[in-house]
Design an enzyme around this catalytic site. Sequence first.
Site, PDB file in Angstrom:
ATOM      1  N   ARG A  99      35.792  31.560  28.177  1.00 20.31           N
ATOM      2  CA  ARG A  99      36.525  32.738  28.625  1.00 20.31           C
ATOM      3  C   ARG A  99      38.015  32.478  28.386  1.00 20.31           C
ATOM      4  NH1 ARG A  99      38.696  34.445  34.194  1.00 20.31           N
ATOM      5  NH2 ARG A  99      39.536  36.451  33.564  1.00 20.31           N
ATOM      6  N   HIS A 145      45.603  39.147  31.007  1.00 24.65           N
ATOM      7  CA  HIS A 145      45.678  38.163  32.088  1.00 24.65           C
ATOM      8  C   HIS A 145      47.158  37.992  32.460  1.00 24.65           C
ATOM      9  CE1 HIS A 145      43.441  34.583  34.058  1.00 24.65           C
ATOM     10  NE2 HIS A 145      44.686  34.516  34.517  1.00 24.65           N
ATOM     11  N   GLU A 190      41.942  39.929  37.550  1.00 22.43           N
ATOM     12  CA  GLU A 190      42.548  39.971  38.884  1.00 22.43           C
ATOM     13  C   GLU A 190      43.677  40.993  38.999  1.00 22.43           C
ATOM     14  OE1 GLU A 190      43.707  36.101  40.230  1.00 22.43           O
ATOM     15  OE2 GLU A 190      41.675  35.301  40.094  1.00 22.43           O
ATOM     16  N   ASN A 330      36.280  36.262  40.577  1.00 18.53           N
ATOM     17  CA  ASN A 330      36.991  34.987  40.634  1.00 18.53           C
ATOM     18  C   ASN A 330      37.105  34.615  42.103  1.00 18.53           C
ATOM     19  OD1 ASN A 330      37.438  35.251  37.910  1.00 18.53           O
ATOM     20  ND2 ASN A 330      39.667  35.406  38.037  1.00 18.53           N
ATOM     21  N   TYR A 332      37.772  31.149  44.933  1.00 20.10           N
ATOM     22  CA  TYR A 332      38.088  29.732  45.087  1.00 20.10           C
ATOM     23  C   TYR A 332      37.926  29.216  46.514  1.00 20.10           C
ATOM     24  CZ  TYR A 332      40.324  29.839  40.434  1.00 20.10           C
ATOM     25  OH  TYR A 332      40.560  29.948  39.086  1.00 20.10           O
ATOM     26  N   GLU A 399      35.668  32.764  37.539  1.00 14.40           N
ATOM     27  CA  GLU A 399      36.541  31.611  37.816  1.00 14.40           C
ATOM     28  C   GLU A 399      36.149  30.988  39.145  1.00 14.40           C
ATOM     29  OE1 GLU A 399      40.852  32.107  37.791  1.00 14.40           O
ATOM     30  OE2 GLU A 399      40.709  33.396  36.028  1.00 14.40           O
TER      31      GLU A 399
HETATM   32  C1  GBE Z   1      43.395  32.625  39.406  1.00  9.91           C
HETATM   33  O1  GBE Z   1      44.039  33.224  40.475  1.00  9.91           O
HETATM   34  C2  GBE Z   1      44.035  33.043  38.118  1.00  9.91           C
HETATM   35  O2  GBE Z   1      43.225  33.971  37.433  1.00  9.91           O
HETATM   36  C3  GBE Z   1      44.395  31.907  37.218  1.00  9.91           C
HETATM   37  O3  GBE Z   1      45.310  32.354  36.260  1.00  9.91           O
HETATM   38  C4  GBE Z   1      44.940  30.761  38.038  1.00  9.91           C
HETATM   39  O4  GBE Z   1      45.436  29.727  37.258  1.00  9.91           O
HETATM   40  C5  GBE Z   1      43.821  30.258  38.905  1.00  9.91           C
HETATM   41  O5  GBE Z   1      43.272  31.276  39.667  1.00  9.91           O
HETATM   42  C6  GBE Z   1      44.254  29.145  39.853  1.00  9.91           C
HETATM   43  O6  GBE Z   1      45.242  29.604  40.720  1.00  9.91           O
HETATM   44  O7  GBE Z   1      49.886  33.198  50.904  1.00  9.91           O
HETATM   45  O8  GBE Z   1      49.481  31.170  49.636  1.00  9.91           O
HETATM   46  O9  GBE Z   1      47.650  32.420  50.597  1.00  9.91           O
HETATM   47  C7  GBE Z   1      47.722  33.268  47.885  1.00  9.91           C
HETATM   48  C8  GBE Z   1      43.647  32.737  41.724  1.00  9.91           C
HETATM   49  C9  GBE Z   1      47.941  33.488  46.444  1.00  9.91           C
HETATM   50  C10 GBE Z   1      43.781  33.726  42.839  1.00  9.91           C
HETATM   51  C11 GBE Z   1      46.666  32.403  44.768  1.00  9.91           C
HETATM   52  C12 GBE Z   1      46.351  34.709  45.234  1.00  9.91           C
HETATM   53  C13 GBE Z   1      45.358  32.383  44.054  1.00  9.91           C
HETATM   54  C14 GBE Z   1      45.042  34.684  44.504  1.00  9.91           C
HETATM   55  C15 GBE Z   1      48.974  33.470  48.604  1.00  9.91           C
HETATM   56  N1  GBE Z   1      46.663  33.432  45.787  1.00  9.91           N
HETATM   57  N2  GBE Z   1      45.061  33.659  43.486  1.00  9.91           N
HETATM   58  S1  GBE Z   1      49.004  32.511  50.015  1.00  9.91           S
END
Ligand code: GBE
Length: 494
Positions: A99, A145, A190, A330, A332, A399
Site C-alpha cells: 500500500r 495521503h 484518513e 487504520n 493503532y 494500517e
Molecule cells: C497514520 O495516522 C498515518 O496514516 C500515517 O501517515 C502515520 O505515519 C501513521 O499513522 C503513524 O502515525 O492528542 O496526541 O492524542 C492524536 C495515525 C493524533 C492516526 C495521531 C491522530 C495518529 C491520528 C493527537 N493522532 N493519527 S493526541
Amino acid sequence: MKLRLLFLATVFLIGLDQSNSASKNKFPDYFKFGVATASYQVEGGWDADGKGENVWDHITHTNPNYVKNQDNGDIACDSYHKYKEDVALMKDMGIDYYRFSISWSRILPYGIAGSPLNQLGIDHYRNLTQELLDNGIEPMVTMFHWDTPEPLQELGGWPNPEMEEHFVYYARILFEQLGDLVKMWMTFNEAKQTCLEGYGTGEKAPGFKTSGLADYQCAHTILKSHAKVYHMYEEEFREKQGGRVGIVIDSMWFEPGSGSDKDVEAAERARQFTYGWYGNPIIHGNYPQVMIDRIGERSKKQGFAKSRLPTFTQEEIDYIKGTYDFVALNTYSTNYTAWIEEADISDVSYNSDLNVRLFVDDSWEESASTWLRVVPWGLRKIVNWLSKTYNNPEIFITENGLSDRGGLDDDQRIRYYRDYLSNLVDAIVEDGVNVTRYTAWSLLDNFEWRSGYTEKFGFYSVDFNSTERTRTKKASADYYSKVISTRCLVDTCN
Ligand code: GBE
C-alpha cells in the site's frame, strides 16, 4: 548471532505464552498481508523530475520549526530513487501487497484541473507498479495521503468545494494511466486527519486552526469528491479494469470508561464522531444522527443561521450512499471515554461538539508516540463494532503498527504485532468478522509528520545520516515474514 538467539528466544516465549489460547488458529488461506507507506513520508525527491510543491514541502520550507529537529521530507528514505530496493525488501519478506500513495504534485505540478500532466511523474509510478507486479506483489494505491498541491491550498484547499473538480480530474488521470496495472484503489487516507488536524487544530499542514467550521467543510468536500470518483470508476472504468475502490478511515477504539449509561453513550458518540463522520455517509448516506443533532443544536445556540455541519441534499445522500467496495480501517490504539458536562456554548470546535473526555490506563504499555498505547484487545473490539454497525462488510485493516525510538532488536514491535494479530484472528475465526487484509505500518522508518524522524515504525531501519539511506532489517521483519508464510502467530501452529 546474538540477534538471532534473541529472536529465537522471543519466538520460544511467544510459543509458551500462547499455547493454550485460541489464537493458535490460523489466518484463512484467502487472507492477505501487506505493508504500507505514504509518498511524502518515504519518497524524497521533493522537486525531482518536474514535481510541484505540496503543503508539506511548503510548511517545512517556510516554517522549519513546524517539525521536530527541523526535519522535512526533502530526501526522506529516498524511495523515489530506491524503489527497486524497497520492492526487493518486500519480496524477501514475502509480502502479498504494497500500500503506497501517489504524490499528486508529481502527476500535476499545479494540481489544478486542466493543468499540464507531468509524464515523468506517471512514468515513476508505472515503473514502481510494474516492479511490484514482476515480483508478485500486488499494488494497493492511495490517491491522497495528505500532500495537497500547494497551488490548490492557495485557492483555499479542502474546505473549498471546488477541490472536488480538481481531485476528480486527478483521479481520472490515475485510472487512465495506471488502471491497467492497479486494481485496488483508496481515494483518501484518513480524511479526519486532513480535515481536523489540517484545518481544525493545525496539527498537520497546512496548519489552520478553524475547528468546528473549516474541518466540517473539508470533510464535506472530501466525501463528495470520494463519491464522484467512485461513480466515475463504476461508470467508466470498472468493466474494463476490474478493480475495487474504497476510502481509508482512521479510528482508535473507544471503550466506555465505566459501565454507566453516560460513559457508554460517550463512547458511542466518539465512535460516530470519528469513524462515523466518514463511514456513515459512505455506507448509510448521511452524517451520523448524533453529529447532525449536536452540531445543529450548538450552532443554533451560538447564533449561526444554519448548522456548522454542512447538509447533504436527498439527491446527494442517494449519490454518496454505497460508494465503497470494502470498509478500510487504520487503527493503532484505544482510549477510554467519560461523559462530561456540556462545554461552554461560546466554544466553537469539533471537540466541544463531541464533548467527551478521553483518557488512558496508565498501565497500558507506552510507545514512542504519546497517542499510541499498546492495547491489543481494542483491535478485536473495533472490527466487531464495524461489522455490526455497517452490516457485516468486507473489512481491510489498512494500517496498524508501533513506534519506538530505534534499534534492530525490536522486541516490543514483535509483541505488538503478535498480540494485535492474535486478537484479529480471534475476531475472524471466533466472532465471524469478515476481515480479509492486514497492512502493517510501515515497511521503513520514515518521516513521521510533526515528529520528524524521531518516532520509528519500520520493519527496516533507515540510516538518515548516510546519503545512501541504507536500509537494515529489524527482528520484527523476520517475525512478520514468518506469520505470512505460516499464516499463524506461533511456531507450534502447524
Ligand atoms: C497514520 O495516522 C498515518 O496514516 C500515517 O501517515 C502515520 O505515519 C501513521 O499513522 C503513524 O502515525 O492528542 O496526541 O492524542 C492524536 C495515525 C493524533 C492516526 C495521531 C491522530 C495518529 C491520528 C493527537 N493522532 N493519527 S493526541
